[in-house]
Design a protein around this motif. Structure first.
Motif, PDB file in Angstrom:
ATOM      1  N   THR A  27      12.453   5.053   6.448  1.00  0.00           N
ATOM      2  CA  THR A  27      11.565   3.892   6.341  1.00  0.00           C
ATOM      3  C   THR A  27      10.113   4.334   6.251  1.00  0.00           C
ATOM      4  O   THR A  27       9.347   3.875   5.382  1.00  0.00           O
ATOM      5  CB  THR A  27      11.752   2.957   7.549  1.00  0.00           C
ATOM      6  OG1 THR A  27      13.136   2.654   7.692  1.00  0.00           O
ATOM      7  CG2 THR A  27      10.981   1.672   7.376  1.00  0.00           C
ATOM      8  N   GLU A  28       9.693   5.228   7.145  1.00  0.00           N
ATOM      9  CA  GLU A  28       8.312   5.729   7.123  1.00  0.00           C
ATOM     10  C   GLU A  28       8.053   6.566   5.877  1.00  0.00           C
ATOM     11  O   GLU A  28       6.956   6.545   5.317  1.00  0.00           O
ATOM     12  CB  GLU A  28       8.033   6.552   8.389  1.00  0.00           C
ATOM     13  CG  GLU A  28       7.972   5.720   9.660  1.00  0.00           C
ATOM     14  CD  GLU A  28       6.839   4.687   9.607  1.00  0.00           C
ATOM     15  OE1 GLU A  28       5.730   5.058   9.174  1.00  0.00           O
ATOM     16  OE2 GLU A  28       7.078   3.518   9.979  1.00  0.00           O
ATOM     17  N   PHE A  50      21.653   8.563   5.758  1.00  0.00           N
ATOM     18  CA  PHE A  50      21.439   7.117   5.824  1.00  0.00           C
ATOM     19  C   PHE A  50      22.223   6.505   6.997  1.00  0.00           C
ATOM     20  O   PHE A  50      23.415   6.777   7.157  1.00  0.00           O
ATOM     21  CB  PHE A  50      21.870   6.445   4.518  1.00  0.00           C
ATOM     22  CG  PHE A  50      20.975   6.775   3.360  1.00  0.00           C
ATOM     23  CD1 PHE A  50      19.756   6.134   3.199  1.00  0.00           C
ATOM     24  CD2 PHE A  50      21.343   7.748   2.432  1.00  0.00           C
ATOM     25  CE1 PHE A  50      18.916   6.441   2.140  1.00  0.00           C
ATOM     26  CE2 PHE A  50      20.510   8.065   1.370  1.00  0.00           C
ATOM     27  CZ  PHE A  50      19.299   7.408   1.224  1.00  0.00           C
ATOM     28  N   THR A  51      21.536   5.706   7.781  1.00  0.00           N
ATOM     29  CA  THR A  51      22.166   5.067   8.940  1.00  0.00           C
ATOM     30  C   THR A  51      22.301   3.561   8.791  1.00  0.00           C
ATOM     31  O   THR A  51      22.976   2.910   9.582  1.00  0.00           O
ATOM     32  CB  THR A  51      21.346   5.360  10.216  1.00  0.00           C
ATOM     33  OG1 THR A  51      19.991   4.916  10.012  1.00  0.00           O
ATOM     34  CG2 THR A  51      21.351   6.857  10.523  1.00  0.00           C
ATOM     35  N   LYS A  52      21.649   3.003   7.764  1.00  0.00           N
ATOM     36  CA  LYS A  52      21.723   1.564   7.528  1.00  0.00           C
ATOM     37  C   LYS A  52      21.301   1.284   6.096  1.00  0.00           C
ATOM     38  O   LYS A  52      20.505   2.027   5.521  1.00  0.00           O
ATOM     39  CB  LYS A  52      20.791   0.812   8.493  1.00  0.00           C
ATOM     40  CG  LYS A  52      20.865  -0.708   8.385  1.00  0.00           C
ATOM     41  CD  LYS A  52      19.876  -1.378   9.335  1.00  0.00           C
ATOM     42  CE  LYS A  52      19.901  -2.893   9.183  1.00  0.00           C
ATOM     43  NZ  LYS A  52      18.874  -3.552  10.048  1.00  0.00           N
ATOM     44  N   GLY A  53      21.833   0.187   5.536  1.00  0.00           N
ATOM     45  CA  GLY A  53      21.431  -0.213   4.195  1.00  0.00           C
ATOM     46  C   GLY A  53      22.426   0.226   3.146  1.00  0.00           C
ATOM     47  O   GLY A  53      23.512   0.745   3.441  1.00  0.00           O
ATOM     48  N   GLU A  86      16.517  -3.324   0.756  1.00  0.00           N
ATOM     49  CA  GLU A  86      15.317  -3.510   1.574  1.00  0.00           C
ATOM     50  C   GLU A  86      15.505  -3.031   3.006  1.00  0.00           C
ATOM     51  O   GLU A  86      14.551  -2.641   3.682  1.00  0.00           O
ATOM     52  CB  GLU A  86      14.906  -4.984   1.574  1.00  0.00           C
ATOM     53  CG  GLU A  86      14.401  -5.500   0.234  1.00  0.00           C
ATOM     54  CD  GLU A  86      13.074  -4.883  -0.173  1.00  0.00           C
ATOM     55  OE1 GLU A  86      12.279  -4.537   0.732  1.00  0.00           O
ATOM     56  OE2 GLU A  86      12.834  -4.743  -1.386  1.00  0.00           O
ATOM     57  N   ASP A  87      16.750  -3.082   3.512  1.00  0.00           N
ATOM     58  CA  ASP A  87      16.995  -2.748   4.916  1.00  0.00           C
ATOM     59  C   ASP A  87      17.398  -1.289   5.118  1.00  0.00           C
ATOM     60  O   ASP A  87      17.975  -0.926   6.138  1.00  0.00           O
ATOM     61  CB  ASP A  87      18.087  -3.664   5.504  1.00  0.00           C
ATOM     62  CG  ASP A  87      19.425  -3.501   4.793  1.00  0.00           C
ATOM     63  OD1 ASP A  87      19.449  -2.981   3.649  1.00  0.00           O
ATOM     64  OD2 ASP A  87      20.470  -3.892   5.373  1.00  0.00           O
ATOM     65  N   ILE A  88      17.045  -0.431   4.143  1.00  0.00           N
ATOM     66  CA  ILE A  88      17.459   0.974   4.218  1.00  0.00           C
ATOM     67  C   ILE A  88      16.825   1.678   5.421  1.00  0.00           C
ATOM     68  O   ILE A  88      15.658   1.468   5.734  1.00  0.00           O
ATOM     69  CB  ILE A  88      17.098   1.714   2.911  1.00  0.00           C
ATOM     70  CG1 ILE A  88      17.958   2.960   2.735  1.00  0.00           C
ATOM     71  CG2 ILE A  88      15.618   2.033   2.826  1.00  0.00           C
ATOM     72  CD1 ILE A  88      19.370   2.682   2.348  1.00  0.00           C
TER      73      ILE A  88
END
Length: 287
Positions: A27-28, A50-53, A86-88
């Motif tokens: 995200t950052e 990757f942990t989400k998205g 968007e929620d990656i």
């Protein structure tokens, strides 16, 4: 004319002390480096977890679905780009071969077979129980990176290697050829191919360099890669041609010359036979 960039670790790292090592949450990472969603290469090693998205990751013209637990490892020179939800969320690590090899001495980054180009599938998917084993190392990397502790780089590199060990265990379970007795020869074949594929296209050349018969080289390739030695060489040449064709500052005949073809007509027929498109058609199909 569009030219696709090659990024160094320094394009991402703002740390003057550890300029050859970069770690961040995904995200950052995207906040300051949104340009990575466009096709590009790195001159360093890249690992993304990757942990989400969701989304898609294209690596050297192969597309992979992104999901929770997706982990990608890329070597220098591989072309890639993302299409992300968007929620990656996740983690990204970029580091130079020189830094790793100098620090660990006897052990080299290429000792990890999942980075090898001939065998490499850049994607692994970790199940929930496996995520719980590997994610804490990424969390610790982020925590260590934002602090200013003594031996910081030592800890960062050792945490990275803990991740490498978990990935190597997963990879060896997923791809059984990693422990095959032919593995040493395949690795040597890969090194020779990277050195000579622009000038040497015949498998007999590599068999001679490996001190084995062509029949035995084909047996090894078929057993481990399910390809003939000729197919392995051809795949590497075609990949390089594709990578060069996306750089539209190079004329197509220049691409042919750079990969060892003086006869443009033969080069064009060879490429079309392997891909179904002429080099110009392939270039025009790129966005």
């Amino acid at each position: 004319m569009k030219r696709y960039p090659i990024y160094s670790v320094q394009n991402f790292s703002c740390n003057d002390i550890h300029r050859d090592f970069y770690v961040n949450t995904f995200t950052e990472h995207l906040k300051s480096h949104s340009f990575v969603e466009e096709p590009h290469r790195h001159d360093s090693y890249l690992m993304v977890f990757f942990t989400k998205g969701s989304g898609f990751h294209e690596v050297d013209f192969d597309q992979f679905e992104i999901k929770r637990g997706s982990l990608f490892v890329l070597q220098p020179g591989q072309m890639h780009h993302w299409n992300l939800s968007e929620d990656i969320e996740g983690f990204v690590i970029i580091f130079s071969q020189e830094l790793y090899n100098l620090y660990f001495g006897q052990k080299k980054i290429n000792d990890y077979n999942f980075y090898h180009s001939i065998q490499n599938r850049p994607e692994m998917v970790f199940e929930e129980k496996e995520i719980s084993k590997i994610q804490p190392y990424f969390d610790l990397l982020i925590q260590e990176n934002i602090q200013d502790n003594k031996y910081q780089l030592d800890k960062l590199l050792n945490l990275l290697d803990c991740i490498h060990i978990e990935v190597a265990r997963k990879y060896s379970e997923t791809y059984s050829h990693q422990t095959h007795s032919y593995n040493i020869k395949i690795n040597k074949f890969e090194s020779l191919l990277e050195e000579y594929f622009r000038t040497q296209k015949l498998p007999s050349f590599y068999a001679e360099k490996l001190n084995i018969t062509l029949k035995h080289l084909n047996r090894i390739c078929n057993e481990i890669l399910q390809k003939t030695a000729t197919e392995v060489i051809t795949d590497r040449v075609i990949l390089e041609i594709k990578r060069m064709l996306i750089d539209k500052q190079l004329a197509v005949n220049e691409v042919a010359f750079k990969v060892g073809y003086d006869d443009y007509s033969y080069f064009s027929r060879f490429f079309k036979k392997q891909t179904g498109m002429s080099p110009t058609e392939f270039r025009n199909a790129l966005r």
